[in-house]
Scaffold this active site. Structure first.
Site, PDB file in Angstrom:
ATOM      1  NE  ARG A   1     -21.776  28.521 -35.945  1.00 28.11           N
ATOM      2  CZ  ARG A   1     -21.781  27.295 -35.417  1.00 28.11           C
ATOM      3  NH1 ARG A   1     -22.581  26.365 -35.910  1.00 28.11           N
ATOM      4  NH2 ARG A   1     -20.992  26.992 -34.408  1.00 28.11           N
ATOM      5  NE  ARG A   2     -21.459  26.019 -31.435  1.00 31.28           N
ATOM      6  CZ  ARG A   2     -20.283  26.143 -30.849  1.00 31.28           C
ATOM      7  NH1 ARG A   2     -20.175  26.851 -29.732  1.00 31.28           N
ATOM      8  NH2 ARG A   2     -19.202  25.579 -31.365  1.00 31.28           N
TER       9      ARG A   2
ATOM     10  CB  CYS B   1     -23.181  43.033 -38.826  1.00 33.61           C
ATOM     11  SG  CYS B   1     -24.625  42.466 -37.930  1.00 33.61           S
TER      12      CYS B   1
ATOM     13  CE  LYS C   1     -15.305  27.452 -32.815  1.00 36.73           C
ATOM     14  NZ  LYS C   1     -15.839  28.293 -31.760  1.00 36.73           N
ATOM     15  CG  ASP C   2     -12.379  32.036 -31.369  1.00 32.04           C
ATOM     16  OD1 ASP C   2     -13.601  31.841 -31.517  1.00 32.04           O
ATOM     17  OD2 ASP C   2     -11.682  31.422 -30.547  1.00 32.04           O
TER      18      ASP C   2
ATOM     19  NE  ARG D   1     -18.329  34.800 -23.862  1.00 35.62           N
ATOM     20  CZ  ARG D   1     -17.782  35.941 -23.447  1.00 35.62           C
ATOM     21  NH1 ARG D   1     -18.555  36.968 -23.147  1.00 35.62           N
ATOM     22  NH2 ARG D   1     -16.472  36.055 -23.340  1.00 35.62           N
TER      23      ARG D   1
ATOM     24  NE  ARG E   1     -17.373  27.573 -23.890  1.00 35.50           N
ATOM     25  CZ  ARG E   1     -17.173  26.993 -25.055  1.00 35.50           C
ATOM     26  NH1 ARG E   1     -18.191  26.540 -25.768  1.00 35.50           N
ATOM     27  NH2 ARG E   1     -15.958  26.853 -25.536  1.00 35.50           N
TER      28      ARG E   1
END
Length: 306
Positions: free
Chosen positions: A125-126, A235, A80-81, A143, A149
């Site tokens: 998104r979250r 974007c 996902k990164d 972050r 975190r």
């Protein structure tokens, strides 16, 4: 097999776990390997939200450079990164079997859900999906790697909870009891999947890595990433996507696009035949764009560039 395959990875606990998993699998097949951990730009700057840094692939860029320079043979990433367009000369070699796709909330009690609350996340998104469900809550930026975190959540007394990918916490045995699964939240495209990339000219490493590919996971993340690629056009935006095999012939899909404040939501759900997977993500993204997604993407881009 005399050649040693040099495996590039970020140096966080989770990234090292992922790289070691690949290392073990390759060695079980008889290959010699060596781990080469590096610090990524994304890990060095923890104060700014990712979207403000304006770089796609901030967690993968350092490893991309090392690969192009010939310093590593393969790189292991949380998929996902990884940007939907890989750098020239770097290709996807394998997607490993997918882990838990869900996001989870790690919390200090859930009483706040019915009233005011503070939730921490660095993900647009979250943030958008949480505000869509809980518009009266405040979102703060969070972050750092998983361990950082978790510590920040513990240290900030006024935070009620923080959102994490379940897969990352499960992989390194850090998922606490005080969590709840956000099964209503559509995950990031390719969440829970690990990707191996190689230099396309390195046929030895490419052939080795390809032996680890999980076809079903690769098909699902292809659909999700094509959906993302068609929508975003470079974007960063609040986009969720999840494709899953319903049976051997069919894939079910949910994809959505939110406004930054979570007030607007455009969603597409579909079931399609596995044989149609190549174009499914793109076709479903076009449906979102035709339902007002194009205008929404323009407004998101304009707000992020302010």
């Amino acid at each position: 097999m005399g050649t040693t395959i040099r495996i590039g990875t970020r140096d966080s606990e989770l990234a090292l776990w992922q790289a070691n998993t690949v290392k073990d699998k390759l060695e079980a097949l008889g290959y010699k390997t060596q781990l080469l951990p590096v610090k990524s730009t994304g890990d060095l700057n923890l104060d700014q939200p990712l979207y403000e840094m304006g770089i796609t692939g901030i967690f993968t860029k350092t490893l991309d450079i090392a690969m192009v320079k010939g310093e590593i043979d393969i790189a292991v990433h949380s998929m996902k990164d990884v940007p939907t367009a890989l750098p020239k000369g770097i290709v996807q070699a394998a997607v490993l079997p997918r882990a838990n796709v869900h996001d989870i909330l790690i919390h200090k009690g859930l009483d706040f859900l019915a009233s005011e609350g503070v939730i921490a996340t660095g993900s647009l998104r979250r943030k958008a999906q949480w505000l869509n469900q809980y518009p009266f809550h405040k979102i703060v930026n969070l972050r750092g790697n998983v361990n950082t975190r978790l510590q920040k959540l513990q240290d900030n007394q006024d935070w009620n909870g923080a959102i994490f990918a379940a897969a990352g916490l499960e992989r390194i045995n850090l998922k606490p009891e005080n969590h709840t699964v956000l099964d209503w939240m559509t995950p990031a495209p390719a969440q829970g999947a690990m990707l191996i990339v190689v230099n396309e000219s390195n046929s030895y490493a490419k052939e080795a890595a390809e032996k680890l590919n999980d076809e079903k996971t690769a098909i699902c993340v292809h659909v999700e990433r094509e959906f993302l690629k068609t929508l975003e056009g470079g974007c960063t935006a609040p986009i969720g996507a999840l494709a899953e095999f319903k049976n051997e012939e069919e894939i079910s899909f949910t994809g959505n696009l939110f406004s930054l404040d979570g007030k607007e939501k455009i969603e597409e759900k579909a079931t399609f035949n596995v044989s149609d997977y190549q174009d499914a993500g793109q076709n479903l993204a076009h449906k979102i764009l035709q339902q007002g997604g194009k205008e929404l993407m323009h407004s998101i881009k304009a707000k992020l560039e302010q």
